[in-house]
Design a protein around this motif. Structure first.
Motif, PDB file in Angstrom:
ATOM      1  N   GLU A 118       8.938  23.966 124.168  1.00 21.79           N
ATOM      2  CA  GLU A 118       9.311  25.297 123.689  1.00 21.79           C
ATOM      3  C   GLU A 118       8.296  25.810 122.660  1.00 21.79           C
ATOM      4  OE1 GLU A 118      13.302  25.116 122.267  1.00 21.79           O
ATOM      5  OE2 GLU A 118      14.186  25.092 124.281  1.00 21.79           O
ATOM      6  N   PHE A 119       7.953  24.945 121.711  1.00 18.81           N
ATOM      7  CA  PHE A 119       6.994  25.370 120.696  1.00 18.81           C
ATOM      8  C   PHE A 119       5.624  25.604 121.321  1.00 18.81           C
ATOM      9  CE2 PHE A 119       3.969  24.858 117.225  1.00 18.81           C
ATOM     10  CZ  PHE A 119       4.537  25.701 116.270  1.00 18.81           C
ATOM     11  N   GLY A 120       5.287  24.792 122.324  1.00 21.09           N
ATOM     12  CA  GLY A 120       4.018  24.969 123.020  1.00 21.09           C
ATOM     13  C   GLY A 120       3.912  26.334 123.669  1.00 21.09           C
ATOM     14  N   LEU A 121       5.026  26.835 124.208  1.00 18.87           N
ATOM     15  CA  LEU A 121       5.007  28.162 124.826  1.00 18.87           C
ATOM     16  C   LEU A 121       4.789  29.245 123.769  1.00 18.87           C
ATOM     17  CD1 LEU A 121       5.313  29.920 127.331  1.00 18.87           C
ATOM     18  CD2 LEU A 121       7.785  29.945 126.935  1.00 18.87           C
ATOM     19  N   VAL A 122       5.455  29.115 122.633  1.00 17.27           N
ATOM     20  CA  VAL A 122       5.264  30.075 121.542  1.00 17.27           C
ATOM     21  C   VAL A 122       3.798  30.081 121.111  1.00 17.27           C
ATOM     22  CG1 VAL A 122       5.877  30.666 119.165  1.00 17.27           C
ATOM     23  CG2 VAL A 122       7.650  29.878 120.747  1.00 17.27           C
ATOM     24  N   LYS A 123       3.219  28.897 120.939  1.00 16.24           N
ATOM     25  CA  LYS A 123       1.801  28.789 120.579  1.00 16.24           C
ATOM     26  C   LYS A 123       0.904  29.430 121.630  1.00 16.24           C
ATOM     27  CE  LYS A 123      -0.067  24.996 119.282  1.00 16.24           C
ATOM     28  NZ  LYS A 123      -0.463  23.550 119.275  1.00 16.24           N
ATOM     29  N   ASP A 124       1.201  29.171 122.899  1.00 17.38           N
ATOM     30  CA  ASP A 124       0.364  29.701 123.985  1.00 17.38           C
ATOM     31  C   ASP A 124       0.399  31.226 124.023  1.00 17.38           C
ATOM     32  OD1 ASP A 124      -0.361  27.168 124.720  1.00 17.38           O
ATOM     33  OD2 ASP A 124       1.035  27.029 126.405  1.00 17.38           O
ATOM     34  N   VAL A 125       1.567  31.810 123.759  1.00 19.84           N
ATOM     35  CA  VAL A 125       1.682  33.271 123.744  1.00 19.84           C
ATOM     36  C   VAL A 125       0.857  33.851 122.594  1.00 19.84           C
ATOM     37  CG1 VAL A 125       3.273  35.188 123.299  1.00 19.84           C
ATOM     38  CG2 VAL A 125       3.907  33.387 124.927  1.00 19.84           C
ATOM     39  N   HIS A 153      12.247  32.882 129.811  1.00 21.15           N
ATOM     40  CA  HIS A 153      11.852  32.529 128.448  1.00 21.15           C
ATOM     41  C   HIS A 153      12.089  33.667 127.452  1.00 21.15           C
ATOM     42  CE1 HIS A 153      10.038  29.009 130.232  1.00 21.15           C
ATOM     43  NE2 HIS A 153       9.226  29.755 130.953  1.00 21.15           N
ATOM     44  N   ALA A 154      12.679  34.766 127.905  1.00 18.55           N
ATOM     45  CA  ALA A 154      12.836  35.941 127.041  1.00 18.55           C
ATOM     46  C   ALA A 154      13.655  35.634 125.791  1.00 18.55           C
ATOM     47  CB  ALA A 154      13.460  37.089 127.833  1.00 18.55           C
ATOM     48  N   VAL A 155      14.727  34.878 125.953  1.00 17.46           N
ATOM     49  CA  VAL A 155      15.594  34.567 124.805  1.00 17.46           C
ATOM     50  C   VAL A 155      14.840  33.721 123.789  1.00 17.46           C
ATOM     51  CG1 VAL A 155      17.687  33.376 124.056  1.00 17.46           C
ATOM     52  CG2 VAL A 155      17.721  34.766 126.139  1.00 17.46           C
ATOM     53  N   LEU A 156      14.174  32.674 124.269  1.00 16.18           N
ATOM     54  CA  LEU A 156      13.411  31.794 123.376  1.00 16.18           C
ATOM     55  C   LEU A 156      12.374  32.581 122.586  1.00 16.18           C
ATOM     56  CD1 LEU A 156      12.314  29.022 122.360  1.00 16.18           C
ATOM     57  CD2 LEU A 156      10.865  28.993 124.402  1.00 16.18           C
ATOM     58  N   LEU A 157      11.598  33.411 123.261  1.00 17.79           N
ATOM     59  CA  LEU A 157      10.541  34.157 122.578  1.00 17.79           C
ATOM     60  C   LEU A 157      11.113  35.217 121.643  1.00 17.79           C
ATOM     61  CD1 LEU A 157       7.954  34.516 125.488  1.00 17.79           C
ATOM     62  CD2 LEU A 157       7.995  32.845 123.635  1.00 17.79           C
ATOM     63  N   SER A 158      12.254  35.779 122.005  1.00 20.12           N
ATOM     64  CA  SER A 158      12.902  36.763 121.122  1.00 20.12           C
ATOM     65  C   SER A 158      13.348  36.112 119.820  1.00 20.12           C
ATOM     66  CB  SER A 158      14.101  37.399 121.828  1.00 20.12           C
ATOM     67  OG  SER A 158      13.685  38.170 122.940  1.00 20.12           O
ATOM     68  N   GLU A 159      13.781  34.860 119.910  1.00 20.92           N
ATOM     69  CA  GLU A 159      14.199  34.131 118.710  1.00 20.92           C
ATOM     70  C   GLU A 159      13.033  33.886 117.765  1.00 20.92           C
ATOM     71  OE1 GLU A 159      15.916  30.621 120.349  1.00 20.92           O
ATOM     72  OE2 GLU A 159      17.865  31.553 120.761  1.00 20.92           O
ATOM     73  N   HIS A 160      11.817  33.930 118.279  1.00 20.80           N
ATOM     74  CA  HIS A 160      10.629  33.676 117.468  1.00 20.80           C
ATOM     75  C   HIS A 160       9.715  34.898 117.411  1.00 20.80           C
ATOM     76  CE1 HIS A 160      12.159  29.722 118.712  1.00 20.80           C
ATOM     77  NE2 HIS A 160      11.794  29.369 117.507  1.00 20.80           N
ATOM     78  N   GLU A 161      10.338  36.070 117.524  1.00 20.47           N
ATOM     79  CA  GLU A 161       9.570  37.317 117.527  1.00 20.47           C
ATOM     80  C   GLU A 161       8.768  37.504 116.248  1.00 20.47           C
ATOM     81  OE1 GLU A 161      10.290  42.161 117.707  1.00 20.47           O
ATOM     82  OE2 GLU A 161      11.904  40.803 118.320  1.00 20.47           O
ATOM     83  N   ASP A 162       9.367  37.185 115.085  1.00 22.32           N
ATOM     84  CA  ASP A 162       8.669  37.382 113.815  1.00 22.32           C
ATOM     85  C   ASP A 162       7.398  36.532 113.741  1.00 22.32           C
ATOM     86  OD1 ASP A 162      10.579  39.165 113.039  1.00 22.32           O
ATOM     87  OD2 ASP A 162      11.651  37.795 111.712  1.00 22.32           O
ATOM     88  N   VAL A 163       7.494  35.302 114.226  1.00 16.22           N
ATOM     89  CA  VAL A 163       6.335  34.414 114.202  1.00 16.22           C
ATOM     90  C   VAL A 163       5.254  34.917 115.152  1.00 16.22           C
ATOM     91  CG1 VAL A 163       5.523  32.095 114.829  1.00 16.22           C
ATOM     92  CG2 VAL A 163       7.618  32.367 113.491  1.00 16.22           C
ATOM     93  N   ILE A 164       5.657  35.341 116.342  1.00 20.13           N
ATOM     94  CA  ILE A 164       4.685  35.830 117.326  1.00 20.13           C
ATOM     95  C   ILE A 164       4.012  37.098 116.820  1.00 20.13           C
ATOM     96  CG2 ILE A 164       4.400  36.737 119.667  1.00 20.13           C
ATOM     97  CD1 ILE A 164       6.785  34.931 120.479  1.00 20.13           C
ATOM     98  N   ARG A 165       4.804  37.998 116.257  1.00 19.52           N
ATOM     99  CA  ARG A 165       4.228  39.238 115.726  1.00 19.52           C
ATOM    100  C   ARG A 165       3.288  38.947 114.563  1.00 19.52           C
ATOM    101  NH1 ARG A 165       6.432  43.024 113.268  1.00 19.52           N
ATOM    102  NH2 ARG A 165       8.417  42.082 112.678  1.00 19.52           N
TER     103      ARG A 165
END
Length: 269
Positions: A118-125, A153-165
């Protein structure tokens, strides 16, 4: 106690580092632990977790725990520096509080595969967003708009929107399960997630098309020369095998570059 995905991930990576370094030291292998610790300290801790900690906040206890563990792991390799930091940060004048006589860290269960994935996907995005910025020479000071077509993966990435932004330097971030590519947008695909960045307000599209077109022409010319050399039977027969292999690798890399440049140019249409 880990509270976020990033907390769980970094503790898993720390466990893996402790286990790896311990095994190597016990086997008198003293070169590999330095590489393991550098990778953990520089890449996992500094490049990723510290930056996320600035966004998520309230990480004082976790950062203190990580620093303590890192100092202990580095101590056999740089005793004077780690002892000095430990005395300043943790010992505060206490008697007999020295790293050299302290307990060695113990590894836990290691990285959780689900957390790592899961964290790997956030990093990759985030990496994809940064890659698009770099490819199109977007100024570091400019914030981008972005769209993630994330499917399951929409829910997972939405939960980490602040980090991705935050780490992707995005002003606006739309995360949807399904959607079409925006007009004049650059794109990438990572882990089943389509990453799009509209470029209209970020770059001079005409100038960018010319820059990419010139780069493409140079790459195609270079590829053509490599193809001609490799098509020459005398060269292939007489040149050392490693030289021929190196030329083939250059051609393959150039062909990959050409494909990427064409994708970038198509994104500007």
């Amino acid at each position: 106690v880990p509270k976020t995905l990033a907390d769980k991930w970094i503790l898993g990576r720390l466990d893996d580092a402790i286990a790896s370094v311990t095994r190597d030291i016990e086997a008198f292998n003293f070169s590999r632990p330095g590489e393991t610790l550098r990778d953990f300290t520089w890449n996992d801790l500094a490049d990723w977790y510290l930056e996320i900690a600035k966004i998520e906040g309230k990480k004082e206890a976790m950062l203190s725990y990580l620093l303590d563990a890192v100092l202990k792991l580095w101590h056999p390799f740089m005793p004077f520096v780690t002892e000095e930091v430990h005395q300043r940060v943790f010992a505060a004048g206490k008697k007999d509080d020295f790293l050299m006589i302290g307990a060695w860290p113990k590894a836990g269960r290691g990285a959780d595969k689900a957390v790592a994935k899961e964290f790997g996907l956030v990093k990759d995005v985030i990496t994809a967003l940064r890659g698009i910025r770099a490819n199109y020479k977007v100024e570091p000071s400019k914030k981008i708009d972005a769209m993630l077509v994330a499917g399951k993966h929409a829910v997972l990435l939405s939960e980490h929107e602040d980090v991705i932004r935050g780490l992707g330097r995005a002003e606006k971030l739309d995360i949807v399960a399904k959607g079409a590519k925006p007009e004049k947008a650059a794109g990438d695909v990572v882990g089943g997630v389509s990453v799009y960045v509209p470029l209209g307000s970020l770059v001079d599209l005409g100038a960018e098309k010319k820059r990419l077109g010139d780069e493409l022409a140079m790459a195609e010319k270079y590829a053509s020369s490599l193809e001609g050399k490799l098509a020459n039977k005398d060269f292939v027969a007489r040149a050392p095998a490693q030289v021929v292999s190196a030329e083939r690798e250059k051609l393959e890399a150039t062909q990959d570059k050409i494909a990427k440049l064409k994708t970038q140019i198509a994104g500007l249409a």
